[in-house]
Scaffold this motif. Structure first.
Motif, PDB file in Angstrom:
ATOM      1  N   HIS A  97       0.910  -1.080   0.179  1.00  0.00           N
ATOM      2  CA  HIS A  97       0.325  -0.085   0.179  1.00  0.00           C
ATOM      3  C   HIS A  97       0.975   1.392   0.109  1.00  0.00           C
ATOM      4  CE1 HIS A  97      -3.644   1.905   1.677  1.00  0.00           C
ATOM      5  NE2 HIS A  97      -3.462   2.525   0.723  1.00  0.00           N
ATOM      6  N   GLY A  98       1.003   1.930  -1.133  1.00  0.00           N
ATOM      7  CA  GLY A  98       1.871   2.540  -1.321  1.00  0.00           C
ATOM      8  C   GLY A  98       3.631   2.345  -1.214  1.00  0.00           C
ATOM      9  N   ASN A  99       4.308   2.171  -0.393  1.00  0.00           N
ATOM     10  CA  ASN A  99       5.355   1.659  -0.410  1.00  0.00           C
ATOM     11  C   ASN A  99       5.735   0.923   0.680  1.00  0.00           C
ATOM     12  OD1 ASN A  99       7.116   1.973  -2.441  1.00  0.00           O
ATOM     13  ND2 ASN A  99       7.361   4.329  -1.725  1.00  0.00           N
ATOM     14  N   LYS A 100       3.979   0.570   1.577  1.00  0.00           N
ATOM     15  CA  LYS A 100       4.473  -0.226   2.510  1.00  0.00           C
ATOM     16  C   LYS A 100       3.997  -1.881   2.975  1.00  0.00           C
ATOM     17  CE  LYS A 100       1.598   2.735   4.757  1.00  0.00           C
ATOM     18  NZ  LYS A 100       0.493   3.360   5.209  1.00  0.00           N
ATOM     19  N   PRO A 101       5.069  -2.386   3.314  1.00  0.00           N
ATOM     20  CA  PRO A 101       4.237  -3.879   2.728  1.00  0.00           C
ATOM     21  C   PRO A 101       3.629  -4.333   3.827  1.00  0.00           C
ATOM     22  CG  PRO A 101       7.055  -3.419   3.605  1.00  0.00           C
ATOM     23  CD  PRO A 101       5.855  -2.547   3.615  1.00  0.00           C
ATOM     24  N   ILE A 102       2.820  -4.985   3.840  1.00  0.00           N
ATOM     25  CA  ILE A 102       2.141  -5.646   4.806  1.00  0.00           C
ATOM     26  C   ILE A 102       1.598  -7.038   4.532  1.00  0.00           C
ATOM     27  CG2 ILE A 102      -0.488  -6.877   5.884  1.00  0.00           C
ATOM     28  CD1 ILE A 102       0.176  -3.197   3.478  1.00  0.00           C
ATOM     29  N   ARG A 103       2.530  -8.178   4.874  1.00  0.00           N
ATOM     30  CA  ARG A 103       2.226  -9.807   5.364  1.00  0.00           C
ATOM     31  C   ARG A 103       1.053 -10.445   5.436  1.00  0.00           C
ATOM     32  NH1 ARG A 103       6.409  -6.942   6.472  1.00  0.00           N
ATOM     33  NH2 ARG A 103       7.675  -6.074   5.436  1.00  0.00           N
ATOM     34  N   GLU A 104       1.395 -11.745   5.431  1.00  0.00           N
ATOM     35  CA  GLU A 104       0.499 -12.643   5.894  1.00  0.00           C
ATOM     36  C   GLU A 104      -1.027 -12.980   5.974  1.00  0.00           C
ATOM     37  OE1 GLU A 104       1.671 -15.379   7.638  1.00  0.00           O
ATOM     38  OE2 GLU A 104       4.062 -14.980   7.142  1.00  0.00           O
ATOM     39  N   SER A 105      -1.809 -13.256   4.741  1.00  0.00           N
ATOM     40  CA  SER A 105      -2.615 -13.618   4.326  1.00  0.00           C
ATOM     41  C   SER A 105      -4.216 -12.727   5.228  1.00  0.00           C
ATOM     42  CB  SER A 105      -3.789 -14.714   4.032  1.00  0.00           C
ATOM     43  OG  SER A 105      -4.009 -16.139   4.877  1.00  0.00           O
ATOM     44  N   LEU A 106      -4.243 -13.405   6.528  1.00  0.00           N
ATOM     45  CA  LEU A 106      -5.182 -13.026   7.198  1.00  0.00           C
ATOM     46  C   LEU A 106      -4.992 -11.784   7.695  1.00  0.00           C
ATOM     47  CD1 LEU A 106      -5.769 -16.518  10.162  1.00  0.00           C
ATOM     48  CD2 LEU A 106      -7.057 -15.646   7.741  1.00  0.00           C
ATOM     49  N   ASN A 107      -3.751 -11.353   8.305  1.00  0.00           N
ATOM     50  CA  ASN A 107      -3.375 -10.313   8.362  1.00  0.00           C
ATOM     51  C   ASN A 107      -3.168  -8.915   7.513  1.00  0.00           C
ATOM     52  OD1 ASN A 107      -1.741  -8.279  10.628  1.00  0.00           O
ATOM     53  ND2 ASN A 107       0.041  -7.792   9.074  1.00  0.00           N
ATOM     54  N   ILE A 108      -3.497  -9.065   6.391  1.00  0.00           N
ATOM     55  CA  ILE A 108      -3.631  -8.458   5.588  1.00  0.00           C
ATOM     56  C   ILE A 108      -5.382  -8.697   4.784  1.00  0.00           C
ATOM     57  CG2 ILE A 108      -3.798  -8.468   1.990  1.00  0.00           C
ATOM     58  CD1 ILE A 108      -0.931  -9.956   2.383  1.00  0.00           C
ATOM     59  N   VAL A 109      -5.934  -9.428   5.319  1.00  0.00           N
ATOM     60  CA  VAL A 109      -7.459  -9.358   4.921  1.00  0.00           C
ATOM     61  C   VAL A 109      -8.182  -8.088   6.292  1.00  0.00           C
ATOM     62  CG1 VAL A 109      -9.409 -10.396   5.250  1.00  0.00           C
ATOM     63  CG2 VAL A 109      -8.230 -11.879   3.886  1.00  0.00           C
ATOM     64  N   MET A 110      -7.101  -8.200   7.322  1.00  0.00           N
ATOM     65  CA  MET A 110      -7.730  -7.074   8.116  1.00  0.00           C
ATOM     66  C   MET A 110      -7.511  -5.880   7.844  1.00  0.00           C
ATOM     67  SD  MET A 110      -7.437 -10.047  12.255  1.00  0.00           S
ATOM     68  CE  MET A 110      -5.990 -10.143  11.321  1.00  0.00           C
ATOM     69  N   TYR A 111      -6.582  -5.987   7.724  1.00  0.00           N
ATOM     70  CA  TYR A 111      -5.639  -4.312   7.024  1.00  0.00           C
ATOM     71  C   TYR A 111      -6.834  -3.841   6.578  1.00  0.00           C
ATOM     72  CZ  TYR A 111      -2.537  -1.081   5.413  1.00  0.00           C
ATOM     73  OH  TYR A 111      -2.262   0.382   4.863  1.00  0.00           O
ATOM     74  N   VAL A 112      -6.667  -4.830   5.016  1.00  0.00           N
ATOM     75  CA  VAL A 112      -7.817  -4.456   4.080  1.00  0.00           C
ATOM     76  C   VAL A 112      -9.441  -3.620   4.469  1.00  0.00           C
ATOM     77  CG1 VAL A 112      -9.632  -4.391   1.960  1.00  0.00           C
ATOM     78  CG2 VAL A 112      -7.006  -5.704   2.214  1.00  0.00           C
ATOM     79  N   ASP A 113     -10.063  -4.027   5.653  1.00  0.00           N
ATOM     80  CA  ASP A 113     -11.049  -4.447   6.650  1.00  0.00           C
ATOM     81  C   ASP A 113     -10.870  -3.049   6.853  1.00  0.00           C
ATOM     82  OD1 ASP A 113     -13.559  -4.394   7.235  1.00  0.00           O
ATOM     83  OD2 ASP A 113     -13.180  -5.710   8.697  1.00  0.00           O
ATOM     84  N   GLU A 114      -9.504  -2.905   7.491  1.00  0.00           N
ATOM     85  CA  GLU A 114     -10.313  -1.416   8.471  1.00  0.00           C
ATOM     86  C   GLU A 114      -9.245   0.107   7.628  1.00  0.00           C
ATOM     87  OE1 GLU A 114      -6.789  -2.877  11.605  1.00  0.00           O
ATOM     88  OE2 GLU A 114      -8.287  -4.504  12.753  1.00  0.00           O
ATOM     89  N   THR A 115      -8.795  -0.525   7.042  1.00  0.00           N
ATOM     90  CA  THR A 115      -8.072   0.496   5.641  1.00  0.00           C
ATOM     91  C   THR A 115      -8.957   1.091   5.356  1.00  0.00           C
ATOM     92  OG1 THR A 115      -5.963  -0.210   6.149  1.00  0.00           O
ATOM     93  CG2 THR A 115      -6.022   1.504   4.084  1.00  0.00           C
ATOM     94  N   TRP A 116      -9.940   0.540   3.786  1.00  0.00           N
ATOM     95  CA  TRP A 116     -10.677   0.975   3.728  1.00  0.00           C
ATOM     96  C   TRP A 116     -12.339   0.668   3.921  1.00  0.00           C
ATOM     97  CZ3 TRP A 116      -6.855  -1.646   1.604  1.00  0.00           C
ATOM     98  CH2 TRP A 116      -6.120  -0.838   0.537  1.00  0.00           C
ATOM     99  N   LEU A 117     -12.988   1.503   4.274  1.00  0.00           N
ATOM    100  CA  LEU A 117     -14.723   1.114   4.773  1.00  0.00           C
ATOM    101  C   LEU A 117     -15.493   0.947   3.490  1.00  0.00           C
ATOM    102  CD1 LEU A 117     -14.129   4.540   7.373  1.00  0.00           C
ATOM    103  CD2 LEU A 117     -13.697   1.675   7.415  1.00  0.00           C
ATOM    104  N   SER A 118     -14.730   1.051   2.483  1.00  0.00           N
ATOM    105  CA  SER A 118     -16.168   1.033   1.436  1.00  0.00           C
ATOM    106  C   SER A 118     -16.434  -0.454   1.704  1.00  0.00           C
ATOM    107  CB  SER A 118     -15.425   1.398  -0.605  1.00  0.00           C
ATOM    108  OG  SER A 118     -14.349   0.552  -0.720  1.00  0.00           O
ATOM    109  N   GLY A 119     -17.797  -0.787   0.762  1.00  0.00           N
ATOM    110  CA  GLY A 119     -18.000  -2.149   0.790  1.00  0.00           C
ATOM    111  C   GLY A 119     -18.338  -2.567   2.354  1.00  0.00           C
TER     112      GLY A 119
END
Length: 230
Positions: free
Chosen positions: A63-85
Motif C-alpha cells: 500500500h504505497g510503499n508499505k508492505p503488509i504480509r500474511e494473508s489473515l493479517n492482510i484481510v484485517m488490514y484491508v477491512d480496517e483501511t477501506w471503509l467502502s463495501g
C-alpha cells in the motif's frame, strides 16, 4: 516506475495460492483497485525477498510503499483501511474474536489436513489425514449454523472473515475430492456448507478470482509427485 502514490495498491501473489485468493477477495469486497503481480517463482523472487525478508512468502500487499504480509493479517488490514463495501470482521469484540479463532483453526487443522492427504506416504497415513479433514468439516458445519444464524454466510448476510478464510480452501478441497473420491462437503453430511459453497462461488467478489479447478488439478499433479495424483 516513478514515485509511488501513498494510495497505490499492489499485490504480489501466485494464482494457485489459497492465501493469495483471500487477499484478492477482500480487495474485491472493498472495491479497492489494485495491480496484481504474478510471482511464478516466489522463493527466488527479488520483490518477495525485498518486501518479505523474514518469511519470504506471498501474499504481500503493498500500500504505497508499505508492505503488509500474511494473508489473515492482510484481510484485517484491508477491512480496517477501506471503509467502502461491507465490513469483513464483525464490530462486536467477542464476534471478532470468534471469527479470528476459526480462521486460525482452518489454517492449523484444515489446511494442514489437506496437505496431509496430498503428501501421505502410504494408505494408512492418507486415511488418517482424510479422517482429520472430515472432522474439520463437521466442526465447520456446526460453526456455520451458529455464526450464520440462518443467513447465507458465516458473516451473516455478507461474506465475512470466516467465509474468506474457509472459502479460499474450496479449490484444494475439490481437487482432493476428485482424486480421493471422498466428498468432504456433501448435501447430507454438511448441508449448510454445501449450499454455502455455491453461494460463495457465485459471489461477485469471488467468481472473477477463483482459480479454475482443472488448472488446479494439473498444478497438483506437478507439485505433489505422489500416487494420489497419478
Amino acid at each position: 516506475m516513478g514515485l509511488i502514490s501513498d494510495e497505490y495498491v499492489r499485490l504480489l501473489g501466485a494464482w494457485p495460492s489459497p492465501f493469495v485468493l483471500r487477499t484478492r477477495i477482500a480487495l474485491n469486497l472493498k472495491r479497492v483497485p489494485y495491480e496484481y503481480l504474478e510471482e511464478e517463482d516466489s522463493l527466488n523472487s527479488e520483490s518477495v525477498l525485498n518486501y518479505n525478508p523474514v518469511h519470504k512468502q506471498i501474499p504481500i500487499l503493498i500500500h504505497g510503499n508499505k508492505p503488509i504480509r500474511e494473508s489473515l493479517n492482510i484481510v484485517m488490514y484491508v477491512d480496517e483501511t477501506w471503509l467502502s463495501g461491507p465490513p469483513i470482521l464483525p464490530s462486536d469484540p467477542f464476534d471478532r474474536a470468534v471469527a479470528r479463532f476459526w480462521d486460525v483453526y482452518i489454517d492449523e487443522h484444515c489446511f494442514t489436513s489437506i496437505n496431509g492427504v496430498a503428501v501421505a506416504k502410504d494408505e494408512e497415513e492418507r486415511k488418517a489425514a482424510i479422517a482429520k479433514l472430515e472432522m474439520c468439516m463437521a466442526l465447520l458445519e456446526e460453526t456455520f449454523q451458529e455464526c450464520s444464524k440462518g443467513r447465507g454466510f458465516f458473516g451473516g448476510d455478507n461474506i465475512g472473515f470466516i467465509d474468506i478464510g474457509f472459502g479460499s480452501m474450496l479449490g484444494p478441497l475439490k481437487v482432493l475430492e476428485k482424486f480421493t473420491g471422498v466428498k468432504f462437503i456433501h448435501p447430507e453430511t454438511t448441508p449448510g456448507l454445501f449450499h454455502w459453497a455455491d453461494r460463495f462461488y457465485s459471489h461477485e467478489a469471488v467468481k472473477p478470482v477463483m482459480p479454475d479447478i482443472e488448472k488446479l488439478v494439473e498444478f497438483a499433479r506437478l507439485k505433489f509427485n505422489t500416487s494420489i495424483f497419478k
